[in-house]
Design a protein around this motif. Structure first.
Motif, short mmCIF file in Angstrom:
data_model
loop_
_atom_site.label_atom_id
_atom_site.label_comp_id
_atom_site.label_asym_id
_atom_site.label_seq_id
_atom_site.Cartn_x
_atom_site.Cartn_y
_atom_site.Cartn_z
N VAL A 84 0.73 -1.26 0.09
CA VAL A 84 -0.10 -0.01 0.17
C VAL A 84 0.88 1.39 -0.03
N MET A 85 0.36 2.36 -0.57
CA MET A 85 1.14 3.65 -0.63
C MET A 85 -0.04 4.60 0.18
N GLU A 132 4.41 7.46 1.77
CA GLU A 132 5.26 6.39 2.01
C GLU A 132 4.42 4.87 1.73
N GLN A 133 5.19 3.91 1.64
CA GLN A 133 4.97 2.42 1.24
C GLN A 133 5.14 1.48 2.11
N THR A 189 -5.52 8.13 2.94
CA THR A 189 -6.11 6.91 2.18
C THR A 189 -4.87 6.04 1.89
N MET A 190 -5.31 4.68 1.71
CA MET A 190 -4.38 3.66 1.62
C MET A 190 -4.44 3.27 -0.22
N LEU A 191 -3.70 3.35 -0.89
CA LEU A 191 -3.79 2.99 -2.21
C LEU A 191 -3.01 1.69 -2.37
N GLU A 205 6.97 -5.55 -8.34
CA GLU A 205 7.64 -5.07 -9.39
C GLU A 205 7.09 -3.56 -9.29
N THR A 206 6.01 -3.35 -9.25
CA THR A 206 5.36 -2.06 -9.05
C THR A 206 5.82 -1.43 -7.95
N TYR A 207 5.86 -1.96 -6.56
CA TYR A 207 6.28 -1.49 -5.47
C TYR A 207 7.82 -1.11 -5.49
#
Length: 145
Positions: free
Chosen positions: A70-71, A90-91, A116-118, A124-126
């Motif tokens: 999550v971001m 932050e992630q 919110t949490m995306l 890979e995206t992370y």
């Protein structure tokens, strides 16, 4: 939206041998049932259920959907507190924060944290976005006073 004419057309196709009176009666019965069902929906109850969703529930849903992480996204407006702006971008991996959701932030000054949490779908995206923080330079400057 369903109109009486559309409903008549559907009923005529489904029941080709029915008389105009039978079609009209069936259409009115269907519409009355729909109105009864709709009137039983409590909009305030639905809004409460949505508002009561907790970050822990969100994390569980993300995990069930096989999200990787999550971001955190702040609202980035004049009501965002310093704590929320500090955590913006932050992630975390789902595994890392499964039992300890990153929201609400410690020190959040709003009555309820507005962040919110995306969900991040895969590793890979992370990794591609890890460490990159949003450009907050265009926001008004807040003091710690």
């Amino acid at each position: 939206m369903i109109s009486l004419d559309k409903l008549h057309g559907v009923l005529r196709q489904e029941y080709p041998g029915a008389s105009d009176e039978q079609i009209e009666q069936a259409a009115r019965e269907v519409l009355n049932r729909l109105q009864e069902e709709i009137s039983e929906i409590d909009g305030e109850e639905i809004a409460r259920e949505i508002a009561d969703a907790t970050p822990l529930q969100d994390m569980k849903r993300f995990e069930e959907a096989d999200m990787y992480g999550v971001m955190i996204l702040s609202q980035r407006d004049e009501h965002a507190c310093l704590s929320c702006l500090k955590h913006d971008g932050e992630q975390y991996t789902i595994k890392e924060r499964r039992e300890n959701p990153p929201l609400p932030h410690d020190g959040c000054e709003n009555e309820e944290c507005r962040c919110t949490m995306l969900p991040i779908p895969d590793r890979e995206t992370y990794l591609d976005s890890l460490g990159e923080k949003p450009d907050l330079s265009n926001l008004p400057q807040f003091s710690d006073d």
